[in-house]
Write a protein that holds these residues in place. Sequence first.
Motif, mmCIF file in Angstrom:
data_model
loop_
_atom_site.group_PDB
_atom_site.id
_atom_site.type_symbol
_atom_site.label_atom_id
_atom_site.label_comp_id
_atom_site.label_asym_id
_atom_site.label_seq_id
_atom_site.Cartn_x
_atom_site.Cartn_y
_atom_site.Cartn_z
ATOM 1 N N GLY A 220 0.892 -1.188 0.093
ATOM 2 C CA GLY A 220 -0.031 0.013 -0.003
ATOM 3 C C GLY A 220 0.843 1.136 -0.101
ATOM 4 N N THR A 221 0.138 2.138 -0.157
ATOM 5 C CA THR A 221 0.936 3.708 -0.404
ATOM 6 C C THR A 221 1.071 4.329 1.067
ATOM 7 O OG1 THR A 221 -1.239 4.827 -0.830
ATOM 8 C CG2 THR A 221 0.065 3.758 -2.663
ATOM 9 N N MET A 222 0.418 4.189 1.977
ATOM 10 C CA MET A 222 -0.045 4.940 3.410
ATOM 11 C C MET A 222 1.502 4.684 4.043
ATOM 12 S SD MET A 222 -2.557 6.147 3.511
ATOM 13 C CE MET A 222 -2.543 6.785 5.021
ATOM 14 N N ARG A 250 2.146 15.613 2.299
ATOM 15 C CA ARG A 250 1.342 15.323 1.142
ATOM 16 C C ARG A 250 1.811 14.861 -0.193
ATOM 17 N NH1 ARG A 250 -2.584 13.747 3.835
ATOM 18 N NH2 ARG A 250 -3.835 14.106 1.974
ATOM 19 N N PRO A 251 2.722 13.727 -0.291
ATOM 20 C CA PRO A 251 2.917 13.404 -1.626
ATOM 21 C C PRO A 251 1.879 13.180 -2.756
ATOM 22 C CG PRO A 251 3.093 11.435 0.064
ATOM 23 C CD PRO A 251 2.787 12.793 0.718
ATOM 24 N N THR A 252 2.097 13.754 -4.001
ATOM 25 C CA THR A 252 0.933 13.605 -4.872
ATOM 26 C C THR A 252 1.862 13.384 -6.205
ATOM 27 O OG1 THR A 252 1.496 16.152 -5.402
ATOM 28 C CG2 THR A 252 -0.377 15.577 -3.885
ATOM 29 N N PRO A 253 0.853 12.825 -7.074
ATOM 30 C CA PRO A 253 1.674 12.218 -8.469
ATOM 31 C C PRO A 253 2.429 13.180 -9.281
ATOM 32 C CG PRO A 253 -0.457 11.515 -8.400
ATOM 33 C CD PRO A 253 -0.514 12.595 -7.105
ATOM 34 N N GLY A 254 3.664 12.668 -9.334
ATOM 35 C CA GLY A 254 4.746 13.642 -10.185
ATOM 36 C C GLY A 254 5.316 14.551 -9.199
ATOM 37 N N ALA A 255 4.999 14.807 -7.988
ATOM 38 C CA ALA A 255 5.509 15.867 -7.420
ATOM 39 C C ALA A 255 7.056 15.355 -6.913
ATOM 40 C CB ALA A 255 4.719 16.243 -6.018
ATOM 41 N N HIS A 256 7.661 16.596 -6.509
ATOM 42 C CA HIS A 256 9.242 16.473 -6.095
ATOM 43 C C HIS A 256 9.438 16.843 -4.796
ATOM 44 C CE1 HIS A 256 13.150 15.645 -7.135
ATOM 45 N NE2 HIS A 256 13.651 16.900 -6.529
ATOM 46 N N LEU A 257 10.242 16.158 -4.240
ATOM 47 C CA LEU A 257 10.632 16.373 -2.405
ATOM 48 C C LEU A 257 12.100 16.539 -2.313
ATOM 49 C CD1 LEU A 257 9.662 16.184 0.520
ATOM 50 C CD2 LEU A 257 10.671 13.970 0.403
ATOM 51 N N TRP A 258 12.531 17.611 -1.651
ATOM 52 C CA TRP A 258 13.762 17.594 -1.095
ATOM 53 C C TRP A 258 13.900 16.999 0.216
ATOM 54 C CZ3 TRP A 258 15.580 23.626 -1.924
ATOM 55 C CH2 TRP A 258 15.800 23.817 -3.294
ATOM 56 N N ALA A 268 12.056 10.270 2.298
ATOM 57 C CA ALA A 268 12.161 10.560 0.636
ATOM 58 C C ALA A 268 11.695 9.124 0.021
ATOM 59 C CB ALA A 268 13.580 10.749 0.195
ATOM 60 N N LEU A 269 12.044 7.919 0.548
ATOM 61 C CA LEU A 269 11.571 6.704 -0.054
ATOM 62 C C LEU A 269 10.107 6.298 0.278
ATOM 63 C CD1 LEU A 269 14.695 4.650 1.238
ATOM 64 C CD2 LEU A 269 13.951 5.451 -1.217
ATOM 65 N N GLU A 270 9.530 6.920 1.369
ATOM 66 C CA GLU A 270 8.291 6.526 1.669
ATOM 67 C C GLU A 270 7.422 7.618 0.818
ATOM 68 O OE1 GLU A 270 6.437 4.118 5.008
ATOM 69 O OE2 GLU A 270 7.123 5.927 5.696
ATOM 70 N N TRP A 271 7.920 9.015 0.484
ATOM 71 C CA TRP A 271 7.360 9.748 -0.096
ATOM 72 C C TRP A 271 7.158 9.353 -1.727
ATOM 73 C CZ3 TRP A 271 5.765 15.266 -0.836
ATOM 74 C CH2 TRP A 271 5.863 15.577 -2.135
ATOM 75 N N CYS A 272 8.118 8.632 -2.225
ATOM 76 C CA CYS A 272 7.969 8.222 -3.679
ATOM 77 C C CYS A 272 6.948 6.781 -3.533
ATOM 78 C CB CYS A 272 9.439 7.676 -3.858
ATOM 79 S SG CYS A 272 10.581 9.126 -4.551
ATOM 80 N N LEU A 273 6.949 6.302 -2.581
ATOM 81 C CA LEU A 273 6.091 4.985 -2.406
ATOM 82 C C LEU A 273 4.613 5.366 -2.243
ATOM 83 C CD1 LEU A 273 8.070 2.826 -0.018
ATOM 84 C CD2 LEU A 273 7.712 2.319 -2.519
ATOM 85 N N GLY A 274 4.494 6.732 -1.909
ATOM 86 C CA GLY A 274 3.361 7.454 -1.551
ATOM 87 C C GLY A 274 2.155 7.745 -2.780
ATOM 88 N N ALA A 275 3.066 8.058 -3.686
ATOM 89 C CA ALA A 275 2.381 8.621 -4.980
ATOM 90 C C ALA A 275 3.068 8.126 -6.463
ATOM 91 C CB ALA A 275 2.270 10.102 -4.906
ATOM 92 N N ASP A 276 2.140 7.730 -7.258
ATOM 93 C CA ASP A 276 2.905 7.571 -8.597
ATOM 94 C C ASP A 276 3.666 8.605 -9.057
ATOM 95 O OD1 ASP A 276 2.900 5.751 -10.667
ATOM 96 O OD2 ASP A 276 1.466 6.878 -11.822
ATOM 97 N N ARG A 277 4.925 8.296 -9.615
ATOM 98 C CA ARG A 277 5.873 9.143 -10.315
ATOM 99 C C ARG A 277 6.519 10.264 -9.323
ATOM 100 N NH1 ARG A 277 3.120 12.374 -13.075
ATOM 101 N NH2 ARG A 277 1.219 11.693 -12.718
ATOM 102 N N ALA A 278 5.863 10.161 -8.051
ATOM 103 C CA ALA A 278 6.688 11.124 -6.746
ATOM 104 C C ALA A 278 8.052 10.856 -7.045
ATOM 105 C CB ALA A 278 6.130 10.972 -5.704
ATOM 106 N N THR A 279 9.164 12.007 -6.944
ATOM 107 C CA THR A 279 10.388 11.698 -7.105
ATOM 108 C C THR A 279 11.095 12.717 -5.785
ATOM 109 O OG1 THR A 279 10.314 13.692 -8.623
ATOM 110 C CG2 THR A 279 10.525 11.681 -9.721
ATOM 111 N N ALA A 280 12.284 12.246 -5.554
ATOM 112 C CA ALA A 280 12.991 13.191 -4.534
ATOM 113 C C ALA A 280 14.363 13.254 -4.785
ATOM 114 C CB ALA A 280 12.839 12.056 -3.018
#
Length: 408
Positions: A220-222, A250-258, A268-280
């Motif tokens: 899951g994504t949570m 709030r990770p969202t599809p395609g969003a980028h995290l520092w 960062a890893l759970e951010w990417c797992l939380g939404a499709d195409r999310a990057t970090a």
Amino acid sequence: MIDVVGIGDDGWVGLDEGRRGLVRDAATVLGGRRHLDLVAEQTAPGADVRAWPSPLRPALPGLVEAAEATGGVVVLASGDPLRSGIGSTLIDLLGADRVRIHPAISADTLARARQGWSAEETVVVTTVGRDLRAVLPHLAPGARIVVLCSGGSDPARLGGMLTDHGWGATQLTARWHLGGPDEGALATRADAFTETTADLVVCCLDVRSDAATVAGGTAGTMPGRAEDFIEHDGQVTKRDVRASALARLRPTPGAHLWDLGAGNGTVALEWCLGADRATATCVEQDPTRAERIIANAAALGLAGRVEVVQADLANTDLGGLPQPDAVFVGGGASEPVLEAAWSALPPGGRLVAHAVTLGGEATLLATHGCTGGDLTRLTVERAAPLGRHLSWTPARAVVQLAVIKGDS
């Protein structure tokens, strides 16, 4: 205008008259050798018929420019040219106003039709030219996944990978040459799948697990996975605090995290797992931890979605990083770092910073005076043995600053 014509494994007979006309009239026809062979007898006399060079991307601008100079250009592609295909590459290169797409039925659509799966209940993952572990973030009990594969060895490798991760009970159906005269299929449990020599393979996964711990543990994504979901040296944001941070980020599809002061990269890893195409982008000073983040990302199927900058955060020019949609500061939270992060965020961007020391708390308090937002003190206690009894053992308190940037 470049016309990108989708073609299936049924070749010329599967093209409608409009797409046939484009191929017949083209002065230049570009494509993979397999696609060119499917229309070999149908191109115009004297047409310039060229197979793609390898590597493709560096040669593409010059090749397209030369082709355009000769007249009409048709590019052949498999099925839907915008499904991880050359159509997307050409649009990125030339712009949508110079590329016209004429799709055929895609391989994943044909695979779903054979399985009887609706588009709404199916995830499509492409592993063509990529790591098979890209499938891992999508595994969950009952998930239905169509995997586009690179070659005939991929189904057996995929079955082995699923088994190694506790999903051996998954029903794995390999299908090849979909829609063509050589179409075939093989279906069995992932842990029993044997090698196939077929090419043009699509795998359909009806995901199942024999292990309750796998089914309920990390799927899951949570956010808030147990700390052992990655390899680490103890420098991790603990799961309860991490879940709180990601709820604010709030990770969202395609969003980028520092992820600044990333440690072992759990946020960062759970951010990417939380939404499709999310990057970090992770900034971490310790070289061993920086390498570990890269290895953990690959192990989770996130290769290519997590960039690691191994550098001292205090001396890093954050302006050279891709613009973030959200920033997490887990270590090294100084006022200059927080100011730079805040300046980099667009309106609506989210900043979350943690502190565990009195000095760090003072820094967050000062930043809060400039940015506003919420200051929260998080305390977590876990039951642990105390002699013959259980007793509450408190973890170190964490002060959290969470703020959304306004339009001002």
